[in-house]
Write an enzyme that holds these catalytic residues in place. Structure first.
Site, PDB file in Angstrom:
ATOM      1  N   ALA A 196      -2.092  15.816  -4.236  1.00  0.00           N
ATOM      2  CA  ALA A 196      -3.182  16.388  -5.240  1.00  0.00           C
ATOM      3  C   ALA A 196      -2.819  15.938  -6.638  1.00  0.00           C
ATOM      4  CB  ALA A 196      -2.777  17.942  -5.225  1.00  0.00           C
ATOM      5  N   GLU A 232      -1.123  16.956   4.019  1.00  0.00           N
ATOM      6  CA  GLU A 232      -1.969  18.190   4.310  1.00  0.00           C
ATOM      7  C   GLU A 232      -3.257  17.797   4.660  1.00  0.00           C
ATOM      8  OE1 GLU A 232      -0.956  19.891   0.344  1.00  0.00           O
ATOM      9  OE2 GLU A 232       0.052  21.620   1.557  1.00  0.00           O
ATOM     10  N   GLY A 250      -0.564  16.710  -0.834  1.00  0.00           N
ATOM     11  CA  GLY A 250      -2.165  16.976  -0.362  1.00  0.00           C
ATOM     12  C   GLY A 250      -2.486  15.835   0.428  1.00  0.00           C
TER      13      GLY A 250
HETATM   14  N1  COA Z   1      -1.466  12.401  -8.771  1.00  0.00           N
HETATM   15  C1  COA Z   1      -1.920  11.882  -9.841  1.00  0.00           C
HETATM   16  N2  COA Z   1      -1.657  10.497  -9.966  1.00  0.00           N
HETATM   17  C2  COA Z   1      -0.843   9.910  -8.854  1.00  0.00           C
HETATM   18  C3  COA Z   1      -0.631  10.736  -7.843  1.00  0.00           C
HETATM   19  C4  COA Z   1      -0.626  11.909  -7.847  1.00  0.00           C
HETATM   20  N3  COA Z   1      -0.416  12.660  -6.703  1.00  0.00           N
HETATM   21  N4  COA Z   1       0.145   9.506  -7.169  1.00  0.00           N
HETATM   22  C5  COA Z   1       0.356   8.615  -7.922  1.00  0.00           C
HETATM   23  N5  COA Z   1      -0.464   8.714  -8.873  1.00  0.00           N
HETATM   24  C6  COA Z   1      -1.055   7.578  -9.847  1.00  0.00           C
HETATM   25  C7  COA Z   1       0.430   7.092 -10.765  1.00  0.00           C
HETATM   26  O1  COA Z   1       0.457   7.998 -11.751  1.00  0.00           O
HETATM   27  C8  COA Z   1      -0.150   5.897 -11.134  1.00  0.00           C
HETATM   28  O2  COA Z   1      -1.183   5.963 -12.248  1.00  0.00           O
HETATM   29  P1  COA Z   1      -0.977   5.242 -13.594  1.00  0.00           P
HETATM   30  O3  COA Z   1      -1.066   3.666 -13.040  1.00  0.00           O
HETATM   31  O4  COA Z   1      -2.050   5.628 -14.484  1.00  0.00           O
HETATM   32  O5  COA Z   1       0.248   5.565 -14.294  1.00  0.00           O
HETATM   33  C9  COA Z   1      -0.914   5.312 -10.223  1.00  0.00           C
HETATM   34  O6  COA Z   1      -1.251   6.310  -9.181  1.00  0.00           O
HETATM   35  C10 COA Z   1       0.101   4.486  -9.213  1.00  0.00           C
HETATM   36  O7  COA Z   1       1.171   5.081  -8.960  1.00  0.00           O
HETATM   37  P2  COA Z   1       2.728   4.753  -9.108  1.00  0.00           P
HETATM   38  O8  COA Z   1       3.460   5.791  -9.345  1.00  0.00           O
HETATM   39  O9  COA Z   1       2.740   3.761 -10.331  1.00  0.00           O
HETATM   40  O10 COA Z   1       2.997   3.870  -7.992  1.00  0.00           O
HETATM   41  P3  COA Z   1       4.416   3.533  -7.196  1.00  0.00           P
HETATM   42  O11 COA Z   1       4.212   2.457  -6.120  1.00  0.00           O
HETATM   43  O12 COA Z   1       5.514   3.264  -8.231  1.00  0.00           O
HETATM   44  O13 COA Z   1       5.119   4.813  -6.449  1.00  0.00           O
HETATM   45  C11 COA Z   1       4.645   7.058  -5.077  1.00  0.00           C
HETATM   46  C12 COA Z   1       4.165   5.433  -5.407  1.00  0.00           C
HETATM   47  C13 COA Z   1       3.574   7.476  -4.168  1.00  0.00           C
HETATM   48  C14 COA Z   1       6.024   6.852  -4.423  1.00  0.00           C
HETATM   49  C15 COA Z   1       4.510   7.649  -6.584  1.00  0.00           C
HETATM   50  O14 COA Z   1       3.199   7.317  -7.067  1.00  0.00           O
HETATM   51  C16 COA Z   1       4.541   9.095  -6.504  1.00  0.00           C
HETATM   52  O15 COA Z   1       5.711   9.706  -6.211  1.00  0.00           O
HETATM   53  N6  COA Z   1       3.414   9.878  -6.495  1.00  0.00           N
HETATM   54  C17 COA Z   1       3.238  11.256  -6.274  1.00  0.00           C
HETATM   55  C18 COA Z   1       3.719  11.779  -5.057  1.00  0.00           C
HETATM   56  C19 COA Z   1       3.586  13.378  -4.941  1.00  0.00           C
HETATM   57  O16 COA Z   1       4.584  13.867  -5.535  1.00  0.00           O
HETATM   58  N7  COA Z   1       2.581  13.883  -4.303  1.00  0.00           N
HETATM   59  C20 COA Z   1       2.602  15.362  -4.203  1.00  0.00           C
HETATM   60  C21 COA Z   1       1.721  15.958  -5.200  1.00  0.00           C
HETATM   61  S1  COA Z   1       1.572  17.670  -5.216  1.00  0.00           S
END
Ligand code: COA
Length: 260
Positions: free
Chosen positions: A66, A114, A111
């Protein structure tokens, strides 16, 4: 209709719905949830569609969860509404009445996991990563994670994934029963397309009956579930497809199902 956050494709009777926010790892904001619900509703209503593939754009993610930036400012009331919007989408997919395959090539987190679990079948690349990391944000899964993971993989796996927030490999998700197949990244499209074609050529009303019996029957007592199956079995005898399927077998030819 044109979507801002989705791409829709058609290949014979297979509809592909792709979440298209690769710069945000296809994170599910409210607009995307609403567009997905609409796109799936349209797929359900279109008789030409016999199977659906759900994918995420880009190499890195199926869906990374999400949208955290959107959720950050929510009040509890807005969060309740957001959860219900997500739950409605997941139920729309689960109860589509047509088989839905998730094509998972990268992160399927929160999400995203999910969403994959609401699909009927899940095919993942060896490089895919799964998890319910909401606890790391001080959150509880809100789009059905605690319930569908429990039902797919059991209480131990659901509690381990949700309480630790740790990511697991596709192979581990397969071993837990949370996904159907793990394939090499270069084999993902062919595996998904072959399976989708097979499902699209199956008898649609029988497929709908099977989806109903497994999904709804699975929530009933064994006696109620068996009775539900009997009714679905009997109903199939009222279809032209059942006549066609059994005649084709007896005539030693390939059946052609029309969904009638
Ligand atoms: N919601 C909003 N934005 C998200 C996102 C999310 N769940 N997951 C990734 N993004 C965005 C990042 O903020 C980033 O945006 P930006 O370039 O404008 O800063 C872009 O997507 C790329 O993500 P980034 O974190 O830079 O990539 P990464 O390869 O370093 O890490 C993940 C990848 C998946 C490990 C990391 O993005 C992450 O932990 N995401 C959240 C996962 C999460 O907690 N999901 C459950 C949400 S309830």
């Amino acid at each position: 209709m044109a979507y801002r956050n989705l791409e829709i494709g058609n290949r014979d009777a297979v509809r592909t719905i792709t979440v298209n926010r690769p710069d945000k790892l296809n994170a599910l904001n409210r607009d995307t949830l609403n567009e997905l619900t609409l796109a799936f509703t349209q797929a359900a209503q279109d008789d030409a569609v016999r199977a659906v593939v759900l994918a995420g754009a880009g190499e890195k993610a199926f869906v990374a969860g999400a949208d955290i930036s959107e959720m950050h400012g929510y009040t509890s009331v807005q969060a309740q509404n957001f959860s219900r919007t997500g739950q409605r989408l997941m139920s729309t997919i689960e109860r589509l009445g047509k088989p839905v395959i998730a094509r998972i090539q990268g992160f399927a987190l929160g999400g995203g996991m999910e969403l994959a679990m609401a699909c009927h079948l899940r095919i993942a690349s060896e490089k895919a990563k799964f998890g319910q990391p909401e606890i790391n944000l001080g959150l509880v899964p809100g789009f059905g994670g605690t319930q569908r993971l429990l039902r797919l993989a059991g209480r131990s796996a659901a509690l381990e994934l949700c309480l630790t927030g740790s990511l697991i490999t596709a192979q581990r998700a397969y071993e837990l029963g949370a996904i159907n197949r793990v394939v090499a990244p270069e084999a993902l499209d062919e595996t998904v397309n072959t399976l989708a074609d097979q499902l699209a050529h199956a008898a649609p009303l029988a497929a709908a009956g099977i989806l109903d019996a497994v999904l709804q029957g699975g929530e009933m007592s064994i006696d109620q579930g068996l009775e539900f199956e009997t009714q679905a079995f009997a109903l199939a005898f009222a279809t032209e497809d059942m006549q066609e399927g059994t005649s084709a077998f007896l005539e030693k030819r390939k059946a052609v199902f029309k969904g009638k």
